[in-house]
Design an enzyme around this catalytic site. Structure first.
Site: not given
Ligand SMILES: *[C@@H]1O[C@H](CO)[C@@H](O)[C@H](O)[C@H]1NC(C)=O
Ligand SMILES: *[C@@H]1O[C@H](CO)[C@@H](O)[C@H](O)[C@H]1NC(C)=O
Ligand SMILES: *[C@@H]1O[C@H](CO)[C@@H](O)[C@H](O)[C@H]1NC(C)=O
Ligand SMILES: *[C@@H]1O[C@H](CO)[C@@H](O)[C@H](O)[C@H]1NC(C)=O
Ligand SMILES: *[C@@H]1O[C@H](CO)[C@@H](O)[C@H](O)[C@H]1NC(C)=O
Length: 571
Positions: A139, A195, A198-199, A423
C-alpha cells in the site's frame, strides 16, 4: 422596488432554480446522509458488515473496489463531523458511537503494522482490517494526515467535555491517544508522506495544513491539562516551522501546489479540502492559514474549478459563473477519472464558509490576487473593501451564494432516490461510479449543509498567527545515556539492544557495546527519537555465550528535547 425585484427574478432564473434545488436537497438528503454514515460504523451499523465497535468502514463495497477496510483518515473525517454536530448541539444522539470510536482508536494505535508499531512509526499506517488487525498487503504508506485528523476530532471532543467539566475522562482516556498522535505529528511532519489519495510520496498540502492545525490545538489542550512545558513548547516550535513550510506550497501560477512530487499540475481538491478542514471563522480571511475566504484560497478555488470545465463531457455548456462537477485532480485516471461527490461538495463548503465570515465581519475584500475570482460574478469589480451596506457586497455575496448552491444542486441532480452517495459520478452520463455509500461522501454532505446554514465550528487558534521562519527545523532527537550497574568476570562484556533502529531493533548480533570505563557501571550514549516509547534490555556476551537480563523489558519515553539518563541495575 417591487418592479425591480420582479425584474431581477426574471433575469436570473438560475438563482431561484439552483437555490431551490439546494434547499430541497438539504431537507431530503440530511437525514439520509446521517443514516448512511452511521450505517457504516460498527458494530451495529446496518452496513458495517462485522466491523468492530467504533470502527468506520470506508464503504460496504467489497469488489471493484474493495473498500471494506477502516482508514484512519476517513474515520476521522466522519467523526469530526459527528463530534462537531454533538458539540454544537445539532445532533446529540451519537454519544455511544463517539465512545466506541475512542475505545477503538486506543486499540488501533497499538496494532503493530507494516509502518511500524506505536513507538516506531505505526501511527502512519493508513488502513486496517475492520476486525482491528493489521492490513499487511502492499500500500502507499505511510500517510501522515491520519494521526492529525484523528486528533483534530478527539481534541474537538475533549474541548467539549472540558466545557462540561468532564476533566477526568479527558485526562485519563482522551489525552493518551491524542498525545500519541501529537507526538507523531511533531516528530514526523518534515518527513515525506503519501498524499490523501494514496498515490504520491512527497510533501502534501492537505497533510501539512491539518498537521499545522492540530499542533496549535495541541498547544492549547496540553496547556489546559497542565502537561509539561517542554511538551507544550515543542508543539509550538514545530507548529511555527510547519506554518512556514505551508507557505511554500503557493505558486505563481495562481494556485496551491497540492504535492511537491508527482509531476502534475498541482491543481487538486486536496487544497480545497485543506481549506475547509482548517476553517476557523475567528481568523477571518487570513491568508497565512489559507482560510476559505482568503485571497489565496479563493484564487486557488477558481483555478481548481475551471480545470474541470472542459475536462468532463458532463460539464459542457455551463457558463463561468455556473457550477460544474469537480474531481480530485485533472490528471486523475482512477476508475476512468471522474467527478467525485465529496470534492464537488467541498467547493460549495469553502464558499459557504467564506459567506459566513463576510456576513459576520460585514465586509468583503477583493485583492489583486482574488480579483479573477470575483470577476466571474462582476466583470467590472475592482480591488477594494466593500462594506455590507454597499451594492457590490450585496450583489457579490448573492451571486456567490447562488454559485455555491449550484455545486450542491449538481450533486443533488446525480443522487439516486435512496440518497446513497457513491465515490464518483460518471464523467459522461452522470451515474454513480465506484464504491457505493462512501462514508466520506455522507460526511461531506453533512458538513456542507451545516456550512450552508451558517453553522460555525469551534475555533482552533488560527487567529493572529505570524510567521517566524528563522532557522531550520530542529531534528527531533534526544541524547540518552544508558548506565547499568553490572558485575562481570573477565571475558564478559555488556551490550545494549532495544525496540528502535538506533538500538538495533532487538538484534543480538549488532547490539551496542557499552563502555566499562566506570566499572561496575557500563555506559553508552545514543541518539534516539524524541517523544518515543523505548523498550530495551542489556545483554552479557562472553564469546559465544549470551545472557539476557530477566524480564520484563526496561521501558521509558524519551523527552521532547534535551537529554535523558538511565541508572539501571542488571537483573
Ligand atoms: C481479521 O480480518 C482479516 C481480513 O478479513 C482476516 O484475514 C483475519 O483472519 C481476521 N482475523 C481474525 C483474528 O479474525
Ligand atoms: C465523561 O464523558 C465520558 C465519555 O462520554 C462518559 O462516559 C462519562 O460518563 C462522562 N463523565 C461525566 C462525569 O459526565
Ligand atoms: C522539511 O522542511 C524544510 C523547511 O521547511 C522544507 O524545505 C522541506 O521541503 C521539508 N521536507 C519535507 C519532506 O517535509
Ligand atoms: C518516499 O520518499 C522518500 C523520500 O524521497 C523515500 O526515502 C522513501 O523511501 C519513499 N517511500 C516509498 C515507499 O517509496
Ligand atoms: C528495524 O525494523 C524495521 C521494521 O521491521 C526495519 O524497517 C528497519 O530496517 C530495521 N532497522 C535495523 C537497523 O535493523
Amino acid at each position: 422596488m417591487l418592479f425591480a425585484a420582479t425584474l431581477s427574478l426574471l433575469a436570473l432564473p438560475n438563482v431561484w432554480a439552483q437555490s431551490s434545488v439546494a434547499d430541497a436537497y438539504v431537507a431530503s438528503e440530511s437525514p439520509l446522509a446521517r443514516a448512511g454514515m452511521l450505517a457504516n460504523i460498527g458494530p451495529s451499523g446496518s452496513q458495517s458488515l462485522g466491523a468492530f465497535p467504533g470502527i468506520v468502514i470506508a464503504s460496504p463495497s467489497t469488489v471493484n473496489p474493495d473498500y471494506l477496510f477502516t482508514w484512519t483518515r476517513d474515520s476521522a473525517v466522519a467523526f469530526s463531523a459527528i463530534v462537531n454536530q454533538f458539540a454544537l448541539g445539532i445532533d446529540t444522539t451519537t454519544r455511544g458511537e463517539i465512545d466506541d470510536y475512542v475505545a477503538s482508536q486506543v486499540i488501533v494505535q497499538q496494532i503493530p503494522n507494516p509502518s511500524g508499531d506505536l513507538a516506531s512509526g505505526g501511527l502512519g499506517e493508513p488502513k486496517f482490517n475492520i476486525n482491528e488487525t493489521a492490513f499487511t498487503g502492499p500500500w502507499g504508506r505511510p500517510q501522515r494526515d491520519g494521526p492529525a485528523l484523528r486528533s483534530i476530532a478527539l481534541i474537538t471532543w475533549a474541548n467539549f467535555l472540558l466545557s462540561e467539566s468532564n476533566t477526568s475522562y479527558v485526562t485519563d482516556t482522551l489525552w493518551p491517544i491524542i498525545e500519541n498522535d501529537l507526538n507523531y505529528v511533531a516528530a514526523n511532519w518534515n518527513e515525506s508522506t503519501f498524499d490523501l489519495w494514496e498515490e504520491l510520496n512527497s510533501s502534501s498540502f492537505f497533510t501539512t495544513a491539518v498537521q499545522h492545525r492540530v499542533l496549535r490545538q495541541g498547544v492549547s489542550l496540553a496547556s489546559a491539562l497542565g502537561q509539561p512545558q517542554s511538551l507544550v513548547s515543542n508543539y509550538e516550535t514545530q507548529a511555527n516551522f510547519v506554518l512556514c513550510f505551508l507557505q511554500t506550497y503557493w505558486n505563481t501560477a495562481g494556485h496551491i501546489t497540492a504535492n511537491t512530487g508527482g509531476g502534475r499540475s498541482g491543481i487538486d481538491a486536496n487544497t480545497v479540502l485543506a481549506s475547509i478542514h482548517t476553517f476557523d471563522a475567528a481568523a477571518g480571511c487570513d491568508a497565512l492559514t489559507f482560510q476559505p475566504c482568503s485571497d489565496l484560497a479563493l484564487l486557488n478555488l477558481h483555478t481548481y474549478v475551471d480545470a474541470f470545465r472542459s475536462l468532463y463531457e458532463i460539464n459542457s455548456g455551463f457558463a463561468l459563473n455556473e457550477a460544474v462537477l469537480t474531481g480530485r485532480y485533472p490528471e486523475d485516471v482512477y476508475m476512468g477519472g471522474n467527478p467525485w461527490y465529496l470534492t464537488t461538495l467541498a467547493v460549495a463548503e469553502q464558499l459557504y464558509d467564506s459567506l459566513i465570515v463576510w456576513n459576520s465581519q460585514k465586509s468583503l475584500e477583493v485583492t489583486s490576487i482574488s480579483l479573477p475570482f470575483f470577476q466571474i460574478f462582476d466583470s467590472s469589480i475592482a480591488a477594494g473593501t466593500y462594506a455590507s451596506s454597499s451594492s457590490q457586497f450585496t450583489s457579490l455575496t448573492g451571486a456567490i451564494k447562488t454559485f455555491s448552491d449550484g455545486f450542491v444542486a449538481a450533486v443533488a441532480n446525480h443522487t439516486p432516490a435512496n440518497g446513497g452517495l457513491a465515490e464518483q459520478i460518471s464523467n459522461t452520463n452522470g451515474t454513480p461510479v465506484s464504491a457505493v455509500d462512501l462514508t466520506w461522501s455522507f460526511a461531506a454532505a453533512l458538513t456542507t449543509f451545516d456550512a450552508r446554514k451558517g453553522v460555525v465550528p469551534a475555533s482552533w487558534g488560527a487567529k493572529g498567527l505570524s510567521l517566524s521562519c528563522a532557522g531550520e527545523p530542529i531534528p527531533q532527537t534526544v541524547s540518552v545515556t544508558f548506565n547499568v550497574d553490572a558485575t562481570t568476570i573477565f571475558g564478559q562484556n555488556i551490550y545494549l539492544t532495544g525496540s528502535v533502529d538506533a538500538l538495533e531493533n532487538w538484534s543480538t548480533e549488532t547490539a551496542l557495546p557499552m563502555s566499562s570505563a566506570d566499572y561496575p557501571i557500563w555506559s553508552i550514549t545514543v541518539t534516539l527519537p524524541a517523544n518515543t516509547d523505548i523498550q530495551y534490555k542489556y545483554i552479557n556476551i562472553d564469546g559465544s555465550a549470551l545472557t539476557w537480563e530477566s524480564d520484563p523489558n526496561n521501558e521509558f519515553t524519551t523527552p521532547a528535547s534535551g537529554t535523558f539518563v538511565t541508572h539501571d541495575t542488571w537483573r
